[in-house]
Design an enzyme around this catalytic site. Structure first.
Site, short mmCIF file in Angstrom:
data_model
loop_
_atom_site.label_atom_id
_atom_site.label_comp_id
_atom_site.label_asym_id
_atom_site.label_seq_id
_atom_site.Cartn_x
_atom_site.Cartn_y
_atom_site.Cartn_z
N SER A 84 10.80 -14.81 -34.21
CA SER A 84 10.32 -13.57 -33.65
C SER A 84 8.54 -13.32 -34.60
O SER A 84 8.09 -14.39 -35.21
CB SER A 84 10.98 -12.08 -34.05
OG SER A 84 11.32 -11.07 -33.27
N LYS A 110 -0.87 -9.62 -28.29
CA LYS A 110 -0.51 -9.84 -27.90
C LYS A 110 0.93 -8.45 -25.94
O LYS A 110 0.52 -7.71 -26.59
CB LYS A 110 0.91 -8.63 -29.10
CG LYS A 110 2.39 -8.86 -29.50
CD LYS A 110 2.43 -8.74 -30.96
CE LYS A 110 4.37 -9.11 -30.58
NZ LYS A 110 5.11 -8.46 -29.46
N LYS A 293 -0.08 -4.41 -35.25
CA LYS A 293 0.93 -3.72 -33.67
C LYS A 293 -0.42 -2.02 -32.99
O LYS A 293 -0.95 -2.14 -34.37
CB LYS A 293 2.54 -2.66 -34.36
CG LYS A 293 2.97 -3.76 -34.97
CD LYS A 293 3.86 -4.37 -33.69
CE LYS A 293 4.86 -3.32 -32.35
NZ LYS A 293 5.59 -4.08 -31.05
N CYS A 383 27.31 25.55 -42.95
CA CYS A 383 26.90 25.67 -41.63
C CYS A 383 26.07 27.22 -41.73
O CYS A 383 27.16 28.05 -41.73
CB CYS A 383 28.29 25.13 -40.82
SG CYS A 383 27.86 25.68 -38.88
N CYS A 405 32.93 27.93 -35.12
CA CYS A 405 31.53 27.14 -34.78
C CYS A 405 30.91 27.46 -34.01
O CYS A 405 31.22 26.81 -33.08
CB CYS A 405 31.19 26.12 -35.71
SG CYS A 405 29.55 26.05 -36.08
S1 IVH Z 1 2.78 -16.47 -30.72
C1 IVH Z 1 7.26 -16.89 -33.83
N1 IVH Z 1 1.16 -15.56 -29.62
O1 IVH Z 1 5.83 -11.66 -28.94
C2 IVH Z 1 6.16 -16.58 -32.29
N2 IVH Z 1 3.54 -14.24 -29.35
O2 IVH Z 1 7.46 -10.52 -31.35
C3 IVH Z 1 5.16 -17.14 -32.25
N3 IVH Z 1 3.99 -12.89 -27.68
O3 IVH Z 1 8.86 -13.21 -28.24
C4 IVH Z 1 4.14 -16.51 -30.93
N4 IVH Z 1 2.12 -12.54 -27.26
O4 IVH Z 1 6.50 -14.36 -27.27
C5 IVH Z 1 2.20 -15.27 -29.97
N5 IVH Z 1 -0.59 -13.83 -28.59
C6 IVH Z 1 1.16 -14.05 -28.53
C7 IVH Z 1 2.42 -13.59 -27.99
C8 IVH Z 1 3.76 -13.85 -28.61
C9 IVH Z 1 2.79 -11.98 -26.95
C10 IVH Z 1 5.65 -12.69 -28.26
C11 IVH Z 1 6.35 -14.22 -28.35
C12 IVH Z 1 7.76 -13.49 -29.55
C13 IVH Z 1 7.20 -12.23 -29.33
C14 IVH Z 1 7.54 -11.45 -30.50
#
Ligand code: IVH
Length: 650
Positions: A84, A110, A293, A383, A405
Site C-alpha cells: 500500500s 493517485k 491525500k 443516563c 429508559c
Molecule cells: S505507486 C506501493 N502510483 O494506490 C505501491 N500507486 O495505496 C506503489 N495507485 O494499490 C504504487 N495511483 O495501485 C502508485 N500514481 C500511482 C498510483 C498508485 C494509484 C494505487 C496503487 C496502490 C494504492 C496504494
C-alpha cells in the site's frame, strides 16, 4: 508455444475467413485454456494476421486470450508483494518524508481504480494479470486484462518483466453506463472479475502504468519512458524539487475536475531507485513513496464538545462537535468518534486539533489527533433519560437499566416499526408517546386507539386514525424472518434472521433453539450463536406480549424434499486445507461448514488434497508452495466463501 515445430500446413493461405476463425479459436484455446499448444507463436501470429486481412472485424480477434470463465479468480502469487502507500495530509509531513532521501521527486496522480500486476514472459507474451488481493496473493484477471485496448499483449523483451499500474474506468465511459455501480472504481473492479469477456470489454476499462519491475532501471522517469516505448499509457508524471511539491499538489487539486479519471490523492516517489532500495519497506508500504491525500475529503478542525447518543441496545456513543470544516463540499460540525475505546486509544480531549475525514456519502469520522487538547473527556455518570448509572464495558459505555429508559425504548420501538413496516412514527413522535406512557414496548403499537392520539400537538382525527390503521396493517402473518429481525436481538440482523427462519420454519421452533443448534448453521460462530440464543431468550416477554396483542407470524413452508437430499453433501469426496488467517470466519467454522457439506478438513498437504484455501490475512507460508508443487488447486478466501455459500444455498 515457441519451442514447437511447425504444424501449420502451407495451404492455410487458401483458407477462407470462417475456416481461419475455427483454427484461431482452436489454437487460442489449446494455448491459453488447455496448456498444450500445437503450433508455434509465429505460426499462430500468421493465422491471426491472415484472419485480420480477410475479416478485420471478426469477433474472434477480440476474443484472443484465455477464457475468463476458466481462470478468473484463481490465485496468483505475487513475486513481490503489492504494498500500500503511506498517507499524508499536509506539506510538512511530505517535506519530512522527502528529507530522507537524495535526488528529485516524481509526482503522479493517485488514480482511483484497481491495482493490477501484469507479467510478461521471456518470450514477450502477456502471461498473467492479477489483482492486488491480499498483497501476496491476488486473483487471476488475465482474460479481461488482455481485452483492455491499451494493454500490449506482447513486448519486445528477452527476459521476464512485470508492469504494475491501475486499471481504471474513464469518467466519460462511466457516464455512458446505466448506473448499476456507485462509482468508476467499483465498476472497474466488477468488470475485471467478469466471467464473460465480452461484457467486461464492453465496459471500456483502461490501464495506466506506474511501475516496471524486473528490468533494473535506475529511475522512475526511465521506467515511465520504457513503459511508454512499449505502448503502455504511463501515469502522468512530473519531476519536482522538494520546494515544488506543494504547488504540484495544489495544481492537481485545481485540475481535479478536468481529468477524465478519478483521483484520491497525489503520489510522490523518490526518483532514484537506489534510494528507494536504501529506504526499504514496512510490511504495509515502501518508504520511498507517499500519497498526499486530497484535502476536501479530509480537513483539520478542533473538537469543542462531546455529545452522547443512545442506541437501541443502550450503548452510549460519543459524537464530536467540531468547528465547522468543509469536507467534500459540505460543512461539517459533527463527526463520529466511533466508540469510547477510540476516545481512550487516541487520548482525545476537548480542544484537540484533529483530522476529520469523509469519503463518499459516509458520515465524517475522526481519523487522527494532530494536537492534544486540554480538557479530558468524561462520559455522563447517569443516563439522561432514565437516570440509571452508566458503566464502562471495554470499549463501550452502557446504561445499566434494563427497561424503562425512554431513550432506549424509542430506539427499540423505532426499530420495530421500521422492520415490520409501520409508517408514520418518527423518533420525535415516539419520544412524545413514550413520555406520555402510551408506548412502553412494541406490543403497545397494536393497542393504540385514535382517541389516545388526538390532542397531541399537530395530531388531528385523520392522522390519528391513519396511524392506528398503519399499525393494524402490520399485525397479521408477519414473515418469520421479519419478526425475528424486529426483536432487535444483538447479532440477529436481517441475514441471520433469514437463516434461522429458513432452518427452523416456525416461531415456536426458533424459540426453542439453543446455542448448540445455531453453531451448525452457516456464519454462526460460537460467540454469535451464544449471543443470539441468549438474546432470543431474553426477549421471551416481548414476544409473548406481541402474540397477546394479536400479532401472528407466518411459518416458512418446508423446502421440497429432493433439494434437501441432493444438496446435502455437495462436498462429498473433497478435502480442504486452510493456511494463513481467514478474515471472514474462524478456521474452525470454515472446517465445520466444509464437514457439514460432506467434505473433509485435511491436516496437511498431499496429492490427495482437493483444495488449499489461502486466508486473506497473514502469511500463506510453506503450505502454499507445497500445494503448488503437488498440483493441488489453490483457492483464495473469497473463492472458498463463494464455493461454500453456493453449496449451502437451498
Ligand atoms: S505507486 C506501493 N502510483 O494506490 C505501491 N500507486 O495505496 C506503489 N495507485 O494499490 C504504487 N495511483 O495501485 C502508485 N500514481 C500511482 C498510483 C498508485 C494509484 C494505487 C496503487 C496502490 C494504492 C496504494
Amino acid at each position: 508455444m515457441s519451442q514447437l515445430s511447425m504444424f501449420l500446413p502451407a495451404e492455410f493461405l487458401d483458407w477462407d475467413a470462417a475456416r481461419l476463425e475455427v483454427e484461431v479459436r482452436k489454437h487460442n484455446r489449446l494455448y491459453w485454456d488447455e496448456n498444450r499448444p500445437l503450433i508455434s507463436d509465429t505460426e499462430f501470429d500468421r493465422l491471426v494476421e491472415r484472419l485480420r486481412a480477410l475479416n478485420p472485424h471478426s469477433p474472434v480477434l477480440d476474443a484472443l486470450g484465455p477464457d475468463p470463465a476458466l481462470r478468473v479468480g484463481t490465485p496468483v502469487v505475487h513475486q513481490q508483494s503489492m504494498l500500500s502507500l503511506e498517507k499524508c495530509y499536509d506539506e510538512q509531513t511530505l517535506l519530512d518524508w522527502a528529507a530522507k532521501f537524495e535526488g528529485d521527486v516524481v509526482m503522479t496522480p493517485k488514480v482511483d481504480g484497481c491495482a493490477c500486476s501484469i507479467r510478461y514472459g521471456a518470450d514477450g507474451r502477456l502471461e498473467v494479470a492479477a489483482t492486488r488481493g491480499s498483497g501476496s496473493v491476488g486473483e487471476d484477471i488475465t482474460g479481461n486484462v488482455l481485452r483492455i485496448p491499451n494493454v500490449p499483449t506482447r513486448l519486445p523483451i528477452t527476459s521476464p518483466v512485470e508492469i504494475r499500474g491501475e486499471v481504471y474506468l474513464p469518467l466519460s465511459a462511466f457516464a455512458k453506463l446505466a448506473g448499476e455501480f456507485a462509482n468508476p472504481r467499483n465498476t472497474a473492479a466488477g468488470a475485471l472479475k467478469q466471467k464473460d469477456p465480452a461484457k467486461s470489454a464492453a465496459v471500456g476499462l483502461r490501464f495506466m502504468a506506474y511501475d516496471v519491475v524486473g528490468l533494473g532501471l535506475q529511475t522512475e522517469l526511465e521506467k515511465f519512458a520504457q513503459a511508454a516505448a512499449w505502448g503502455f499509457e504511463p501515469v502522468s508524471h512530473t519531476l519536482l524539487t522538494r520546494a515544488e511539491m506543494q504547488a504540484g499538489y495544489d495544481g492537481y487539486v485545481a485540475r481535479r475536475g478536468e481529468l477524465d479519471y478519478e483521483i484520491d490523492g497525489v503520489v510522490f516517489r523518490a526518483n532514484r531507485v537506489d534510494e528507494q532500495v536504501r529506504l526499504g519497506f514496512t510490511s504495509h508500504h515502501p518508504r520511498g513513496a507517499i500519497a498526499y491525500k486530497l484535502q476536501g475529503e479530509s480537513g483539520l478542525t478542533f473538537l469543542r464538545e462531546v455529545e452522547w447518543s443512545i442506541s437501541r441496545s443502550r450503548i452510549f456513543t460519543p459524537v464530536g462537535i467540531v468547528d465547522p470544516v468543509n469536507l467534500s463540499g459540505a460543512t461539517v460540525t459533527r463527526i463520529s468518534l466511533h466508540n469510547w475505546g477510540m476516545v481512550k486509544s487516541k487520548a482525545l480531549s476537548i480542544g484537540a486539533e484533529c483530522l476529520a475525514v469523509r469519503r463518499g456519502g459516509v458520515i465524517p469520522y475522526l481519523e487522527s489527533v494532530t494536537q492534544p487538547g486540554d480538557t479530558p473527556i468524561t462520559y455522563p455518570a447517569t443516563c439522561p433519560t432514565g437516570g440509571f448509572p452508566l458503566r464502562e464495558d471495554g470499549d463501550i459505555i452502557v446504561c445499566t437499566c434494563t427497561t424503562g429508559c425512554a431513550g432506549a425504548v424509542v430506539g427499540v420501538l423505532s426499530h420495530y416499526a421500521n422492520v415490520v413496516g409501520i409508517e408514520g412514527f418518527g423518533e420525535t413522535w415516539l419520544q412524545t408517546l413514550v413520555e406520555a406512557g402510551l408506548l412502553t414496548q412494541a406490543a403497545d403499537f397494536y393497542r393504540l386507539r385514535p382517541e389516545d392520539l388526538v390532542g397531541f400537538e399537530r395530531m388531528g382525527d385523520t392522522l390519528a386514525k391513519k396511524l392506528v390503521e398503519n399499525c393494524a396493517a402490520h399485525r397479521s402473518d408477519l414473515p418469520l424472518a421479519v419478526f425475528l429481525t424486529s426483536l432487535g436481538v444483538p447479532g440477529l440482523g436481517r441475514t441471520a434472521s433469514q437463516t434461522l427462519a429458513k432452518q427452523f420454519r416456525t416461531l415456536e421452533r426458533v424459540r426453542a433453539v439453543t446455542a448448540a443448534d445455531l453453531l451448525g448453521l452457516p456464519k454462526f460462530a460460537e460467540l454469535s450463536a451464544e449471543k443470539i440464543a441468549a438474546g432470543l431468550a431474553a426477549q421471551a416477554a416481548t414476544i409473548d406480549a406481541l402474540l397477546a396483542a394479536g400479532v401472528t407470524v407466518a411459518d416458512v413452508p418446508e423446502a421440497p424434499a429432493e433439494s434437501a437430499d441432493a444438496g446435502a453433501r455437495p462436498f462429498a469426496g473433497q478435502s480442504f486445507l486452510f493456511t494463513g488467517t481467514l478474515a471472514a470466519m474462524p478456521r474452525e467454522q470454515a472446517q465445520s461448514r466444509v464437514e457439514a457439506l460432506g467434505g473433509k478438513a485435511a491436516s496437511g498437504v498431499s496429492k490427495a488434497l482437493t483444495y488449499l484455501v489461502v486466508g486473506s490475512e497473514g502469511k500463506a507460508g510453506s503450505k502454499l508452495q507445497k500445494a503448488q508443487e503437488a498440483g493441488v488447486k489453490v483457492l483464495t478466501e473469497a473463492e472458498f466463501v463463494a464455493l461454500v455459500e453456493a453449496a449451502e444455498a437451498p
